[in-house]
Design a protein around this motif. Structure first.
Motif, PDB file in Angstrom:
ATOM      1  N   ALA A  37       0.721  -1.267  -0.053  1.00  0.00           N
ATOM      2  CA  ALA A  37       0.015  -0.227   0.034  1.00  0.00           C
ATOM      3  C   ALA A  37       0.856   1.319   0.051  1.00  0.00           C
ATOM      4  CB  ALA A  37      -1.133   0.031   1.171  1.00  0.00           C
ATOM      5  N   ARG A  38       1.850   1.250   0.771  1.00  0.00           N
ATOM      6  CA  ARG A  38       2.764   2.327   0.690  1.00  0.00           C
ATOM      7  C   ARG A  38       3.412   2.468  -0.417  1.00  0.00           C
ATOM      8  NH1 ARG A  38       7.012   1.750   5.450  1.00  0.00           N
ATOM      9  NH2 ARG A  38       6.596  -0.262   4.991  1.00  0.00           N
ATOM     10  N   ALA A  39       3.780   1.288  -1.141  1.00  0.00           N
ATOM     11  CA  ALA A  39       4.518   1.812  -2.427  1.00  0.00           C
ATOM     12  C   ALA A  39       3.756   2.395  -3.632  1.00  0.00           C
ATOM     13  CB  ALA A  39       5.013   0.164  -3.008  1.00  0.00           C
ATOM     14  N   ILE A  40       2.191   2.072  -3.401  1.00  0.00           N
ATOM     15  CA  ILE A  40       1.179   2.628  -4.297  1.00  0.00           C
ATOM     16  C   ILE A  40       0.631   4.026  -4.087  1.00  0.00           C
ATOM     17  CG2 ILE A  40      -1.081   2.097  -5.268  1.00  0.00           C
ATOM     18  CD1 ILE A  40      -0.769  -0.873  -4.449  1.00  0.00           C
ATOM     19  N   PRO A 179      -3.176  -8.738 -12.896  1.00  0.00           N
ATOM     20  CA  PRO A 179      -2.720  -7.406 -13.320  1.00  0.00           C
ATOM     21  C   PRO A 179      -3.716  -6.651 -14.200  1.00  0.00           C
ATOM     22  CG  PRO A 179      -1.124  -9.086 -13.735  1.00  0.00           C
ATOM     23  CD  PRO A 179      -2.150 -10.016 -13.089  1.00  0.00           C
ATOM     24  N   GLY A 180      -4.595  -7.141 -14.903  1.00  0.00           N
ATOM     25  CA  GLY A 180      -5.632  -6.521 -15.597  1.00  0.00           C
ATOM     26  C   GLY A 180      -6.861  -5.929 -15.098  1.00  0.00           C
ATOM     27  N   ARG A 188      -0.845  -1.854 -11.014  1.00  0.00           N
ATOM     28  CA  ARG A 188      -0.736  -2.676 -12.218  1.00  0.00           C
ATOM     29  C   ARG A 188       0.716  -3.069 -12.615  1.00  0.00           C
ATOM     30  NH1 ARG A 188      -3.409   0.593 -14.908  1.00  0.00           N
ATOM     31  NH2 ARG A 188      -5.271  -0.029 -14.411  1.00  0.00           N
ATOM     32  N   ARG A 189       1.720  -1.926 -12.457  1.00  0.00           N
ATOM     33  CA  ARG A 189       2.919  -1.936 -12.671  1.00  0.00           C
ATOM     34  C   ARG A 189       3.776  -3.224 -12.138  1.00  0.00           C
ATOM     35  NH1 ARG A 189       7.128  -0.015 -10.445  1.00  0.00           N
ATOM     36  NH2 ARG A 189       6.074   1.801  -9.459  1.00  0.00           N
ATOM     37  N   ILE A 190       3.431  -3.136 -10.718  1.00  0.00           N
ATOM     38  CA  ILE A 190       4.122  -4.183  -9.994  1.00  0.00           C
ATOM     39  C   ILE A 190       3.275  -5.462 -10.025  1.00  0.00           C
ATOM     40  CG2 ILE A 190       4.280  -4.816  -7.417  1.00  0.00           C
ATOM     41  CD1 ILE A 190       4.067  -1.696  -6.744  1.00  0.00           C
ATOM     42  N   ALA A 191       2.074  -5.732 -10.413  1.00  0.00           N
ATOM     43  CA  ALA A 191       1.485  -6.765 -10.539  1.00  0.00           C
ATOM     44  C   ALA A 191       2.146  -7.459 -11.954  1.00  0.00           C
ATOM     45  CB  ALA A 191       0.099  -6.460 -10.739  1.00  0.00           C
ATOM     46  N   GLU A 192       2.338  -6.837 -12.893  1.00  0.00           N
ATOM     47  CA  GLU A 192       2.856  -6.951 -14.075  1.00  0.00           C
ATOM     48  C   GLU A 192       4.211  -7.737 -13.741  1.00  0.00           C
ATOM     49  OE1 GLU A 192       2.599  -3.684 -16.716  1.00  0.00           O
ATOM     50  OE2 GLU A 192       0.546  -4.424 -17.162  1.00  0.00           O
ATOM     51  N   GLN A 193       5.160  -7.033 -12.971  1.00  0.00           N
ATOM     52  CA  GLN A 193       6.390  -7.406 -12.818  1.00  0.00           C
ATOM     53  C   GLN A 193       6.270  -8.796 -11.996  1.00  0.00           C
ATOM     54  OE1 GLN A 193       7.780  -4.398 -10.312  1.00  0.00           O
ATOM     55  NE2 GLN A 193       8.597  -3.105 -12.135  1.00  0.00           N
TER      56      GLN A 193
END
Length: 220
Positions: A37-40, A179-180, A188-193
């Motif tokens: 959460a902090r990262a987002i 991710p979608g 989304r970016r973190i999820a794709e990674q």
């Protein structure tokens, strides 16, 4: 209230004894959700609301095969109210925290209406991805007595997906699609990674059981 270390310590102390029965939804899970959460979060985020929602979102944690699973987030929100009032949150913050808790759940199907609710939902779903996601998936499947994969058709090329019986099927049914479903750009970016790490694992997994990973799994 603010997102201070003292507030985090108080929240952790409240939930610690309630988070011991499910290794996929334990205190470490709450810590990871708060880290995500902090990262987002950005400068528009109420960090104290986000902090409290991160640590109270699984107050009521029903098993995945429980018929009332879809009600867990609503019950968690209800049980959070006296805790939040005792800590000293204002009424409007309590409502915001409760909404974020209610809306984080995949099965509850409640649309998030605030930035904090969007962040919490993404942060919680990120914990189902990547290396941690792999570990959690197999841990939960083992606890529920599910088989790792269908021995004759591991990647469901000639059968319907069945994640009630096969752990690997859950990846295609839900995890690789997350991710979608993210609501924030950072989420989304973190999820794709993290999904890319899972796909690398699946390629190794497929090789070790003597088959190839279907392209359809890499394009969820």
């Amino acid at each position: 209230m603010d997102g201070s270390a003292d507030l985090r310590s108080r929240l952790r102390a409240v939930v610690a004894h309630r988070m011991e029965t499910d290794p996929a939804h334990d205190l470490a899970h709450l810590d990871r959700v708060w880290t995500n959460a902090r990262a987002i979060a950005d400068d528009q985020t109420d960090m104290s609301v986000l902090l409290a929602a991160s640590y109270l979102h699984d107050l009521v944690n029903l098993p995945k095969d429980d018929p009332d699973r879809h009600l867990a987030s609503r019950r968690s929100a209800a049980e959070s109210e006296p805790i939040l009032e005792e800590i000293g949150f204002e009424a409007d913050q309590v409502r915001a925290i409760q909404h974020a808790i209610e809306a984080h759940s995949f099965s509850a199907d409640i649309p998030p209406e605030t930035i904090e609710a969007c962040i919490l939902r993404d942060a919680d779903r990120l914990d189902a991805l990547g290396a941690i996601g792999i570990a959690r998936n197999f841990s939960v499947s083992g606890a529920l007595g599910r088989t790792l994969y269908h021995p004759a058709d591991p990647f469901a090329q000639a059968r319907p997906l069945d994640d009630l019986h096969f752990s690997l099927d859950h990846w295609k049914v839900k995890l690789l699609r997350l991710p979608g479903d993210m609501l924030t750009e950072t989420g989304r970016r973190i999820a794709e990674q993290r999904t890319a790490r899972m796909l690398r694992f699946l390629e190794e997994f497929a090789d070790e059981i003597g088959c190839s990973l279907p392209q359809s799994w890499a394009n969820c």
